[in-house]
Each structure stands twice: as structure tokens, then as C-alpha cells.
Design an enzyme around this catalytic site. Structure first.
Site, PDB file in Angstrom:
ATOM      1  N   HIS A   1      49.621  53.635  27.654  1.00 41.68           N
ATOM      2  CA  HIS A   1      50.365  53.289  28.788  1.00 41.68           C
ATOM      3  C   HIS A   1      49.526  54.216  30.015  1.00 41.68           C
ATOM      4  O   HIS A   1      49.613  54.934  29.558  1.00 41.68           O
ATOM      5  CB  HIS A   1      51.072  53.618  28.536  1.00 41.68           C
ATOM      6  CG  HIS A   1      52.890  53.460  29.370  1.00 41.68           C
ATOM      7  ND1 HIS A   1      53.513  52.331  29.974  1.00 41.68           N
ATOM      8  CD2 HIS A   1      52.988  54.524  30.549  1.00 41.68           C
ATOM      9  CE1 HIS A   1      53.897  52.436  31.568  1.00 41.68           C
ATOM     10  NE2 HIS A   1      53.674  53.570  31.260  1.00 41.68           N
TER      11      HIS A   1
ATOM     12  N   TYR B   1      35.352  25.297  36.028  1.00 44.68           N
ATOM     13  CA  TYR B   1      35.344  26.943  35.854  1.00 44.68           C
ATOM     14  C   TYR B   1      34.077  26.977  36.883  1.00 44.68           C
ATOM     15  O   TYR B   1      34.464  27.973  38.075  1.00 44.68           O
ATOM     16  CB  TYR B   1      34.501  27.250  34.698  1.00 44.68           C
ATOM     17  CG  TYR B   1      33.835  27.696  34.144  1.00 44.68           C
ATOM     18  CD1 TYR B   1      32.598  27.587  34.822  1.00 44.68           C
ATOM     19  CD2 TYR B   1      33.119  26.662  32.766  1.00 44.68           C
ATOM     20  CE1 TYR B   1      31.186  27.983  33.598  1.00 44.68           C
ATOM     21  CE2 TYR B   1      32.045  25.809  32.236  1.00 44.68           C
ATOM     22  CZ  TYR B   1      30.873  27.062  33.024  1.00 44.68           C
ATOM     23  OH  TYR B   1      30.027  26.970  32.153  1.00 44.68           O
TER      24      TYR B   1
ATOM     25  N   CYS C   1      25.128  32.411  35.471  1.00 45.16           N
ATOM     26  CA  CYS C   1      25.576  34.123  34.708  1.00 45.16           C
ATOM     27  C   CYS C   1      25.204  34.999  35.573  1.00 45.16           C
ATOM     28  O   CYS C   1      26.736  35.514  36.462  1.00 45.16           O
ATOM     29  CB  CYS C   1      25.503  33.921  33.240  1.00 45.16           C
ATOM     30  SG  CYS C   1      25.099  33.095  32.977  1.00 45.16           S
TER      31      CYS C   1
ATOM     32  N   CYS D   1      21.470  30.557  33.483  1.00 48.36           N
ATOM     33  CA  CYS D   1      22.277  31.963  32.499  1.00 48.36           C
ATOM     34  C   CYS D   1      21.293  33.344  34.302  1.00 48.36           C
ATOM     35  O   CYS D   1      21.760  33.311  34.979  1.00 48.36           O
ATOM     36  CB  CYS D   1      22.498  32.745  31.644  1.00 48.36           C
ATOM     37  SG  CYS D   1      22.951  34.001  31.694  1.00 48.36           S
TER      38      CYS D   1
ATOM     39  N   GLU E   1      35.132  28.912  40.310  1.00 47.22           N
ATOM     40  CA  GLU E   1      35.060  30.742  40.265  1.00 47.22           C
ATOM     41  C   GLU E   1      34.265  30.592  41.780  1.00 47.22           C
ATOM     42  O   GLU E   1      34.088  31.360  42.401  1.00 47.22           O
ATOM     43  CB  GLU E   1      33.740  30.666  39.066  1.00 47.22           C
ATOM     44  CG  GLU E   1      34.149  31.012  38.152  1.00 47.22           C
ATOM     45  CD  GLU E   1      33.046  30.594  36.576  1.00 47.22           C
ATOM     46  OE1 GLU E   1      33.527  31.353  36.111  1.00 47.22           O
ATOM     47  OE2 GLU E   1      31.487  30.083  37.017  1.00 47.22           O
TER      48      GLU E   1
ATOM     49  N   GLU F   1      48.793  46.151  28.054  1.00 51.82           N
ATOM     50  CA  GLU F   1      49.901  47.415  26.368  1.00 51.82           C
ATOM     51  C   GLU F   1      50.944  45.807  26.181  1.00 51.82           C
ATOM     52  O   GLU F   1      51.351  45.895  25.387  1.00 51.82           O
ATOM     53  CB  GLU F   1      50.484  48.256  26.758  1.00 51.82           C
ATOM     54  CG  GLU F   1      51.457  48.394  28.650  1.00 51.82           C
ATOM     55  CD  GLU F   1      51.646  49.454  28.799  1.00 51.82           C
ATOM     56  OE1 GLU F   1      52.369  49.988  28.402  1.00 51.82           O
ATOM     57  OE2 GLU F   1      51.749  49.970  30.110  1.00 51.82           O
TER      58      GLU F   1
ATOM     59  N   LYS G   1      25.124  34.768  39.761  1.00 53.59           N
ATOM     60  CA  LYS G   1      27.276  34.353  40.224  1.00 53.59           C
ATOM     61  C   LYS G   1      27.420  35.380  39.811  1.00 53.59           C
ATOM     62  O   LYS G   1      29.583  35.945  40.798  1.00 53.59           O
ATOM     63  CB  LYS G   1      27.631  33.145  39.142  1.00 53.59           C
ATOM     64  CG  LYS G   1      28.932  33.518  38.732  1.00 53.59           C
ATOM     65  CD  LYS G   1      29.752  32.182  37.925  1.00 53.59           C
ATOM     66  CE  LYS G   1      30.015  32.960  36.792  1.00 53.59           C
ATOM     67  NZ  LYS G   1      29.775  32.266  35.359  1.00 53.59           N
TER      68      LYS G   1
END
Length: 451
Positions: free
Chosen positions: A434, A177, A47, A42, A181, A439, A50
Site C-alpha cells: 500500500h 491490438y 514490438c 519484433c 495500440e 493491492e 512500437k
């Protein structure tokens, strides 16, 4: 029987370091061995670097948007060398943090490979042996290349952070992924990206509608995504590497990146010889408490090939300490784990896909796709997706899928509600913020379909 340590951890990644630190805080005698760099996949080659590359690759679109919002932007080219130097300095800093965590908790560390001799003994690369009441294996995994002519010339995710130069063109092989990515990252950094995937759609296993939108946006951004296509062989050629594909074509790319799977780092550790059971991919087979077939030996993280995510490895490490050192047997909870795919746009997901939920029970699907305000004002056609999968029987939200900028941040918060069993009506009772993209998650009153 007297042991040198109460616990010997093999592997200095996120899971191993967390388990060592927390176990040491109980007053136990702890040691940890790491043959490479502290921080593991990681921090050093996953991670963290990346995500920093994701940030870097997003600036070209931000600058184009800035112009549409009235800003005069004079952008130069991307300086890979400057970025890479700063990236490596950050990884060095983080490795230092991991080392400091261990030393600050009086964990003995060995910068060496460790192998298992028997149920209570490990051997260091120097030949020295240490005994421990418990052994925790947290050695992670590594990327693998396909068995095909010329594959040795290709890169994996391990090497991509250390390139001397950014390639002008790259072929990325894979549809998971990691492949998607890096396709988005390198495309954002100005590399001409082609992606081959043998399947019908990328991101297999994720919600079909969500992954379809990600694929469409990847293509719209300039990535040459070729589905139903695989690589047959590659060889050095003038200008890079000549690649033959299953569709009969031949092309030359500066580099080829294989994102075609990973394998547990169990080779040569001596585990099978002492009775630890390994699975088909070399992963360590464990029970719900991360215990192997040898009662004194446990394993956590990617080496067990359960859910290969850094936060999961950390939670497995915490459950291990709770079970073994605090006398509170704690099974690992792998249910309803929020996760993010850092494509552009990102995908955030938790729970069941529409397809998986449909096979389980009768459901209602609430979904909307639209142009977000920021990009629409700038004249872009990018779309986002907000989607909820709801049980007809008890109204529980079974899954949430978001495709949007910052979807990873959104799904972390939505995950709290879904992990705690929130119903669709409880979503509906929450007032909308909002104007925001999310939302929509609390204003979708009518299902778009039932199944």
C-alpha cells in the site's frame, strides 16, 4: 548420409536466432539465412519500435500531470524527425546484436532468401544449395490489406515507423491490438485519429469488461472510435485520401493505416511441393513438437499461426532444440500465456476471460474499477480495472485482467502465480503493498457476481 549442416534455419527473427544459437551450443553445425534484417518483425518493425513510440506518446499526459503536481513545464512540439533518427539508430544497434550473437556462436549466416528444395536441401538466392539434417522454418508473417478499391494507397504497421512526416489526421482500420495500440500512440503524438472497426467492440476475444474500459478511455483521450463501421474504398484527393465508409459517409484523411490482419510468409518457399502441409491462411501445420508433415522439417513462430507473440516463438525454438538436439522430447506449452496490449491505459491479461470461463464451469468474479491515486490527484477521470476469474469448484484463479498504466509489468508478475495454479485464498493470504493499484488483487474478498 553426410550433410553440410545439422540444422539450417530459414528466418533471422527472435525465434530463429534463438534456436540457432542454442542448437550451436550443443556442438551442432548450424546455418541461418535471412533475406531482410536480422531481428525480424519484433525488433525491426514490431514490438521494439512500437514500445519506443508508446513511451514517446505518453509524455504529453505526463507533462500535464506534472503541472498539477506543482511543476512548471515548458514543453515544445514533438520532433518526429529527431525521434525517428534515434529510433532507427537503436534498431540498427539491435540488429548488430543479433548478428553478433550468431557469429559468436559460430553460426554460418547468409544474407539471402532461402527456399526449400527437398526434405534436406535449401537453395539460396544465389542459386547455391546447402544440405541439412534438419530444416527449421521461422520466417514469420506480414500485414495484409483488405481487398477493396484503393487499398494500395494505405499504410500497414510495417511502414508507420518510416513516415517522412507525421500526418495531421489518420484513419486506422481494424479493432485488434495493433490497431488500438497505434491509435493511442498517434493520438498521443498529436495526430487527429479516427478508428473504424466493423465489430461491436474492439479487442475481440479479450475480456468484455476490460476491453470496454479500454475503448472508453480511448474515446475520452480524443480518439474518434467508430464501431460497426468499415471502409468501402479510398482514393487520392486533395489533402490526402477520400474514404467512403459503410455508414454512407465520406471523409478525407492525410493517411490511412490498415491493421486488418496478418498472413504467414510461406509464399514461394517451396514447402507444399516437398510435402509440408499449409493451413487456410498459408500457415505451416505442425504438431505439438513443431514438426511438419515432413519429419526433417520443423517450423516455429508466427509462420505456424499458433500464438503469435515473440516470447512464444522463442520458447518454441527452445523446445525444438530440446527435442531434436538434446534428445528430450519437449512439447510446446501454449497454456496460460501472459500478454499485454500497449494501449493507453495498457491491458494485461492471462488465462480465461469471464465469458470463456462462464462457458467452461461455474465461476466467481472479483473485480473493482477506480480512479488511481496519481491521476485522481491531478484531476483526471481515468479509471483502472483489476479483475480475477475464480473457479467455484477448486478456487483456482482461472484468469486475471488488468487495465491500468504499466499493466504489462503487473501481469508478468501475476502470471507467475496463475501459471502455478494459485487459488483465490492464496491471493488473499498475500499481504497488500500500500498504496498501489495492484493491492486490490489481494484485498477483494467478496465476488461482484457469480455465473
Amino acid at each position: 548420409m553426410s550433410f553440410d549442416y545439422d540444422l539450417f534455419v530459414i528466418g533471422g527473427g527472435s525465434g530463429g536466432v534463438r534456436a540457432a544459437r542454442v542448437a550451436a551450443q550443443t556442438g551442432a553445425r548450424i546455418a541461418l539465412a535471412e533475406e531482410d534484417r536480422y531481428g525480424g518483425t519484433c525488433v525491426i518493425r514490431g514490438c521494439v519500435p512500437k514500445k519506443l513510440m508508446v513511451f514517446a506518446s505518453g509524455y504529453p499526459q505526463m507533462m500535464r500531470e506534472a503541472g498539477e503536481y506543482g511543476w512548471t513545464v515548458h514543453a515544445g512540439g514533438f520532433d518526429w524527425h529527431a525521434f525517428r533518427s534515434k529510433l532507427q539508430a537503436e534498431l540498427d544497434r539491435l540488429e548488430g546484436v543479433y548478428r553478433k550473437i550468431l557469429s559468436g556462436n559460430e553460426v554460418d549466416t547468409f544474407d539471402a532468401r532461402a527456399t526449400v528444395v527437398d526434405a534436406h536441401t535449401v537453395r539460396l538466392g544465389s542459386g547455391e544449395e546447402k544440405s541439412a539434417k534438419h530444416i527449421l522454418v521461422a520466417v514469420g508473417g506480414h500485414p495484409i490489406k483488405p481487398d477493396m478499391p484503393g487499398a494500395d494507397h494505405g499504410l500497414t504497421s510495417n511502414e508507420i515507423f518510416h513516415l517522412d512526416e507525421l500526418p495531421r489526421s489518420i484513419l486506422i482500420v481494424g479493432g485488434g491490438y495493433i490497431a488500438c495500440e497505434f491509435a493511442c500512440i498517434l493520438n498521443g503524438l498529436g495526430v487527429q485519429v479516427t478508428q473504424y472497426y466493423r465489430g461491436a467492440q474492439v479487442l475481440r476475444g479479450f475480456d468484455e469488461e476490460a476491453r470496454g474500459l479500454v475503448a472508453n478511455e480511448m474515446i475520452q483521450s480524443g480518439i474518434d472510435l467508430q464501431l460497426g463501421t468499415n471502409i468501402l474504398e479510398m482514393e487520392p484527393a486533395e489533402g490526402g485520401f477520400r474514404v467512403k465508409s459503410t455508414d454512407g459517409g465520406e471523409k478525407i484523411f492525410d493517411q490511412v493505416l490498415f491493421a486488418t490482419g496478418r498472413k504467414a510468409n510461406t509464399g514461394g518457399l517451396g514447402l507444399e511441393e516437398v510435402g509440408v502441409e499449409l493451413g487456410r491462411n498459408g500457415e505451416i501445420v505442425v504438431d505439438d513438437y513443431s514438426q511438419t508433415a515432413v519429419p526433417s522439417i520443423y517450423a516455429i513462430g508466427d509462420v505456424t499461426d499458433r500464438v503469435n507473440l515473440t516470447p512464444v516463438a522463442i520458447r518454441e525454438g527452445m523446445a525444438f532444440v530440446e527435442t531434436v538436439f538434446n534428445g528430450n522430447p519437449t512439447p510446446v506449452d501454449h497454456d496460460l500465456i501472459p500478454t499485454a496490449i500497449f494501449t493507453q491505459p495498457e491491458m494485461g491479461t492471462i488465462g480465461l476471460s469471464e465469458e470463456a470461463a462462464r462457458e467452461q464451469e461455474e465461476i466467481e468474479v472479483y473485480a473493482t474499477s477506480f480512479k488511481p491515486m496519481r491521476q485522481a490527484f491531478a484531476g483526471y477521470d481515468q479509471r483502472v480495472l483489476m479483475k480475477l476469474i475464480v473457479s467455484k469448484a477448486n478456487r483456482t484463479v482461472l484468469g486475471c485482467h488488468i487495465v491500468a498504466p504499466e499493466a504489462g509489468e503487473m501481469i508478468q508478475l501475476v502470471g507467475i502465480a496463475i501459471k502455478n495454479g494459485a487459488t483465490k485464498e492464496e491471493f488473499d493470504r498475500t499481504c497488500a503493498v500500500h498504496p498501489t493499484m495492484t493491492e486490490e488483487l489481494v484485498t477483494m474478498h467478496d465476488p461482484v457476481r457469480t455465473a
